[in-house]
Write an enzyme that holds these catalytic residues in place. Sequence first.
Site, mmCIF file in Angstrom:
data_model
loop_
_atom_site.group_PDB
_atom_site.id
_atom_site.type_symbol
_atom_site.label_atom_id
_atom_site.label_comp_id
_atom_site.label_asym_id
_atom_site.label_seq_id
_atom_site.Cartn_x
_atom_site.Cartn_y
_atom_site.Cartn_z
ATOM 1 N N ASP A 284 2.004 1.444 -0.987
ATOM 2 C CA ASP A 284 2.428 2.105 -1.844
ATOM 3 C C ASP A 284 1.469 2.518 -2.794
ATOM 4 O O ASP A 284 0.516 2.058 -3.208
ATOM 5 C CB ASP A 284 3.569 1.545 -2.670
ATOM 6 N N GLU B 268 4.686 -2.803 -2.815
ATOM 7 C CA GLU B 268 3.804 -4.098 -3.206
ATOM 8 C C GLU B 268 3.938 -4.102 -4.774
ATOM 9 O O GLU B 268 3.908 -5.344 -5.434
ATOM 10 C CB GLU B 268 2.566 -4.138 -2.704
HETATM 11 ZN ZN ZN Z 1 -2.148 -2.805 -7.555
HETATM 12 ZN ZN ZN Z 2 -2.930 -3.723 -4.958
#
Ligand code: ZN
Ligand code: ZN
Length: 367
Positions: free
Chosen positions: A56, A113
């Site tokens: 991401d 994440e």
């Molecule tokens: Zn990051």
């Molecule tokens: Zn990262």
Amino acid sequence: MHPEVSFHEHRTAAYIAAELRGMTGLEVTQLTPTSVLAVRRGTRPGRTVLLRADIDALPMQEENSFEFVSQNPGSMHACGHDGHTAILLGVAQLVSETPDWDGELRMIFQHAEEQNPGGAEELVFGTSLMDGVDVVTGLHLNSQLPTGVVAVRAGAFMAAPDNIHVTVLGKGGHAAHPEEAVDPIAVGAQIVTNLQHVVSRGVSALDALVVSVTYFQAGTTTNVIPDRAELKGTVRTFDAALRERAPELIERVVRGVCEAHGARYEFTFERGYRPLINDERVAGVLRQVALDVVGEARTREAQPTMGGEDFSAYLQKAPGAYFNVGSGTPELASDYPHHHPRFTLDEAALLTGVQMMYAAARRLAHD
Ligand SMILES: [Zn+2]
Ligand SMILES: [Zn+2]
């Protein structure tokens, strides 16, 4: 060029799945809408190893002017997860070209994440991903390390990133008559100052704790005392016991300051990712792999960091270790910190990443 923020990685996941389906010998599935799993089943005995890359981007505006600059306004690969994606695709390519495999290799391209509760949480606790996994590893490129350096450590590596939200409820009024109001800005400012005493006076200097107030919002104009002030911030710890105590340590300051000045408050403590604690044995194997791949001069002991990482979720189900590959080359200006609008990668680091992950996968199948 097409960064997508957490939980919105549809085009990214479709691209990854298409690439993987073009490789022979991999089973490709999607356990969640924006993650992709590739599995290589060997015929020879060996462990089940999981490799993880996050995919991401961040909701921020890129300030670079490369030809490959972000085409999505307000989204940017400022943490290097596009590099992690490229590395794991490279590993998948090598794995698909390897005649036979020992045990089973799973490669998870993980979404989200960067945003609590994180993509790892649902993959680890809501899908079959971890069923039968014996060991897990993953990497983060690190612009603050020279390109090609590999850094590993056993034990506590990354902190638990929890968040606080405080609303100071005062009493609004005319700015010329503060005695008739309860000024939430003055009270909020006291809270910011006093919270630093939790760190410097309330906790042993040997216990790692960071409290940062990062958001302070109040008021609309010069002659009105507002009735509320909103504060947000982050709390970082490694130690489980200290993490448990942190909400009370912080709320005590908020309560005390508000009471002293006649204000009320609302307080919430939002749990983030677990601290990332590397398994000693696996970290030792990764260190050996690093010595083989990049040599002793470029193998380092990683320093613990107060940053957070949802790779820690995988470690609740299987032993594993996370490591860093340096991507900072001053001549290429690839040493801006992660999350900086001019962040970029030295792509030479991608090769080191592929070599490390492929060698680690083979070694962990037995060691
Ligand atoms: Zn990051
Ligand atoms: Zn990262």
